[in-house]
Design a protein around this motif. Structure first.
Motif, PDB file in Angstrom:
ATOM      1  N   LYS A 136      30.640  34.525  -6.294  1.00  0.00           N
ATOM      2  CA  LYS A 136      31.927  35.204  -6.159  1.00  0.00           C
ATOM      3  C   LYS A 136      32.324  35.444  -4.714  1.00  0.00           C
ATOM      4  O   LYS A 136      33.499  35.639  -4.426  1.00  0.00           O
ATOM      5  N   SER A 137      31.334  35.408  -3.817  1.00  0.00           N
ATOM      6  CA  SER A 137      31.701  35.605  -2.409  1.00  0.00           C
ATOM      7  C   SER A 137      32.555  34.435  -1.908  1.00  0.00           C
ATOM      8  O   SER A 137      33.332  34.590  -0.979  1.00  0.00           O
TER       9      SER A 137
ATOM     10  N   ARG B  19      34.668  32.908  -3.924  1.00  0.00           N
ATOM     11  CA  ARG B  19      35.859  32.836  -4.767  1.00  0.00           C
ATOM     12  C   ARG B  19      36.763  34.045  -4.516  1.00  0.00           C
ATOM     13  O   ARG B  19      36.319  35.058  -3.959  1.00  0.00           O
ATOM     14  N   VAL B  20      38.009  33.920  -4.947  1.00  0.00           N
ATOM     15  CA  VAL B  20      38.940  35.013  -4.704  1.00  0.00           C
ATOM     16  C   VAL B  20      39.436  35.604  -6.030  1.00  0.00           C
ATOM     17  O   VAL B  20      39.292  35.006  -7.086  1.00  0.00           O
ATOM     18  N   CYS B  21      40.055  36.770  -5.904  1.00  0.00           N
ATOM     19  CA  CYS B  21      40.554  37.486  -7.072  1.00  0.00           C
ATOM     20  C   CYS B  21      41.450  36.620  -7.951  1.00  0.00           C
ATOM     21  O   CYS B  21      41.350  36.649  -9.182  1.00  0.00           O
ATOM     22  N   SER B  22      42.298  35.826  -7.326  1.00  0.00           N
ATOM     23  CA  SER B  22      43.241  35.053  -8.144  1.00  0.00           C
ATOM     24  C   SER B  22      42.519  34.019  -9.004  1.00  0.00           C
ATOM     25  O   SER B  22      42.991  33.677 -10.094  1.00  0.00           O
TER      26      SER B  22
ATOM     27  N   GLY C  50      44.705  40.002  -8.121  1.00  0.00           N
ATOM     28  CA  GLY C  50      45.066  38.586  -8.191  1.00  0.00           C
ATOM     29  C   GLY C  50      45.306  37.962  -6.834  1.00  0.00           C
ATOM     30  O   GLY C  50      45.872  36.875  -6.729  1.00  0.00           O
ATOM     31  N   GLY C  51      44.870  38.660  -5.796  1.00  0.00           N
ATOM     32  CA  GLY C  51      45.134  38.202  -4.434  1.00  0.00           C
ATOM     33  C   GLY C  51      44.127  37.176  -3.941  1.00  0.00           C
ATOM     34  O   GLY C  51      43.297  36.681  -4.713  1.00  0.00           O
TER      35      GLY C  51
ATOM     36  N   VAL D 173      39.802  34.527 -10.579  1.00  0.00           N
ATOM     37  CA  VAL D 173      39.381  35.261 -11.768  1.00  0.00           C
ATOM     38  C   VAL D 173      40.590  35.611 -12.635  1.00  0.00           C
ATOM     39  O   VAL D 173      40.604  35.383 -13.846  1.00  0.00           O
TER      40      VAL D 173
ATOM     41  N   ILE E  93      32.302  31.331 -11.595  1.00  0.00           N
ATOM     42  CA  ILE E  93      32.968  32.119 -10.557  1.00  0.00           C
ATOM     43  C   ILE E  93      32.068  33.295 -10.167  1.00  0.00           C
ATOM     44  O   ILE E  93      31.876  33.595  -8.988  1.00  0.00           O
ATOM     45  N   GLU E  94      31.508  33.908 -11.175  1.00  0.00           N
ATOM     46  CA  GLU E  94      30.710  35.113 -10.958  1.00  0.00           C
ATOM     47  C   GLU E  94      29.508  34.849 -10.051  1.00  0.00           C
ATOM     48  O   GLU E  94      29.209  35.638  -9.162  1.00  0.00           O
TER      49      GLU E  94
ATOM     50  N   ALA F 189      36.294  37.619  -4.269  1.00  0.00           N
ATOM     51  CA  ALA F 189      36.154  38.133  -5.628  1.00  0.00           C
ATOM     52  C   ALA F 189      34.977  39.088  -5.757  1.00  0.00           C
ATOM     53  O   ALA F 189      34.666  39.537  -6.853  1.00  0.00           O
TER      54      ALA F 189
ATOM     55  N   HIS G 199      41.785  37.596  -1.580  1.00  0.00           N
ATOM     56  CA  HIS G 199      40.563  38.050  -0.905  1.00  0.00           C
ATOM     57  C   HIS G 199      39.366  37.861  -1.821  1.00  0.00           C
ATOM     58  O   HIS G 199      39.512  37.608  -3.012  1.00  0.00           O
TER      59      HIS G 199
END
Lengths: 149, 149
Positions: B74-75, B77-80, A116-117, B82, B70-71, A121, A119
């Motif tokens: 994804k480069s 986008r960030v983890c959060s 969930g950070g 998702v 997002i997919e 995806a 960095h």
DNA sequence: GTTGACCTTGGAGTAGACTCTAAGGTTTAT
DNA sequence: ATAAACCTTAGAGTCTACTCCAAGGTCAAC
């Protein structure tokens, strides 16, 4: 004796909803006034209350129709008729809960696996799972927990 | 390279569903053959698999659209990004479960209070509850258990 | 005598996820 | 040559439970 707007207001619903119930055979006013306005009796109001209570425990309008048809000539019907409807609904509700709990479990695994950070995806475990896991099996994720960014 | 019927069959869905997904922007075939037939690439098939996995964990098509957007980049986008979608869904699912569990509880009380026997429904506790209880409060029934017929 | 709040009707729109139909073109097998 | 099995399109239908709309009638107050 209530007009449509009154009855609706008393029960916190829309007058349109009452017309809708009438069209679908759930509740018809027992009379019309000279000018054509719908006139609901106390019995009508009680029938409405029945409908709303049944809705409050999860019955659909179709199921409520069934319950009402039992209710109106209950002297000809038996307890098991009523209980069967309730138990049938109980089963449907339980099945739906079970399905949603499977969803919740999978979603929780997905969520737990992701940092969930902030960095990129690109290596997000959630996206990876949706890209390549066996359908509906995300148990891999349970093991591989991912450090936060 | 697959035609619509092939791809549908492979994934156990209807060809109409693929056309529906295309119309709603979830999945378009990357090419058309000379005769106008849709031609799906391996990438298209993977995108479909993504969609179906997301469906399998409970996402709606609207939510899947969001996940796909997002997919695909994804480069950027960030983890959060998702995880937020997943956690949002997790909350919605949990709320729905809670509602259904309230239904289940009330239905269980109704069921438990009724003998389910073959005598007249005139004194059936279920009908009585729906006729006259306080809305959505059937706790009275918890106490008064009714002997079987 | 007009404003505003009510009521009437029939019918359309909403959301979600398909599913089906009609009318026609293409490909493959026999 | 023709039937079966595929494909195309646009558009309608399904289900649930409303909700809204237009065009008009009714009624009480000021």
């Amino acid at each position: 004796m209530f007009r449509i707007g009154e009855l609706a207001k008393q029960h916190g619903i829309n007058a349109d909803t009452l017309r809708f119930y009438e069209k679908h055979g759930l509740l018809a006013p027992s009379a019309r006034s000279d000018n054509g306005y719908r006139v609901y009796s106390r019995d009508d109001a009680q029938r409405l209350a029945f409908i709303l209570r049944a809705k409050a425990v999860g019955f659909s309008l179709g199921e409520i129709t069934e319950l009402l048809s039992i209710e109106v000539n209950k002297s000809q019907r038996v307890c098991s008729d009523v209980k069967d409807v309730v138990d049938d609904k109980l089963m449907k509700v339980s099945e739906k809960i079970a399905e949603l709990e499977r969803f919740r479990f999978s979603l929780q695994l997905l969520s737990d696996g992701c940092c969930g950070g902030s960095h990129s995806a690109e290596h997000c475990t959630i996206l990876q799972a949706l890209e390549s896991c066996e359908p509906a099996d995300f148990s891999q994720l349970a093991a591989e927990t991912h450090a936060d960014s």
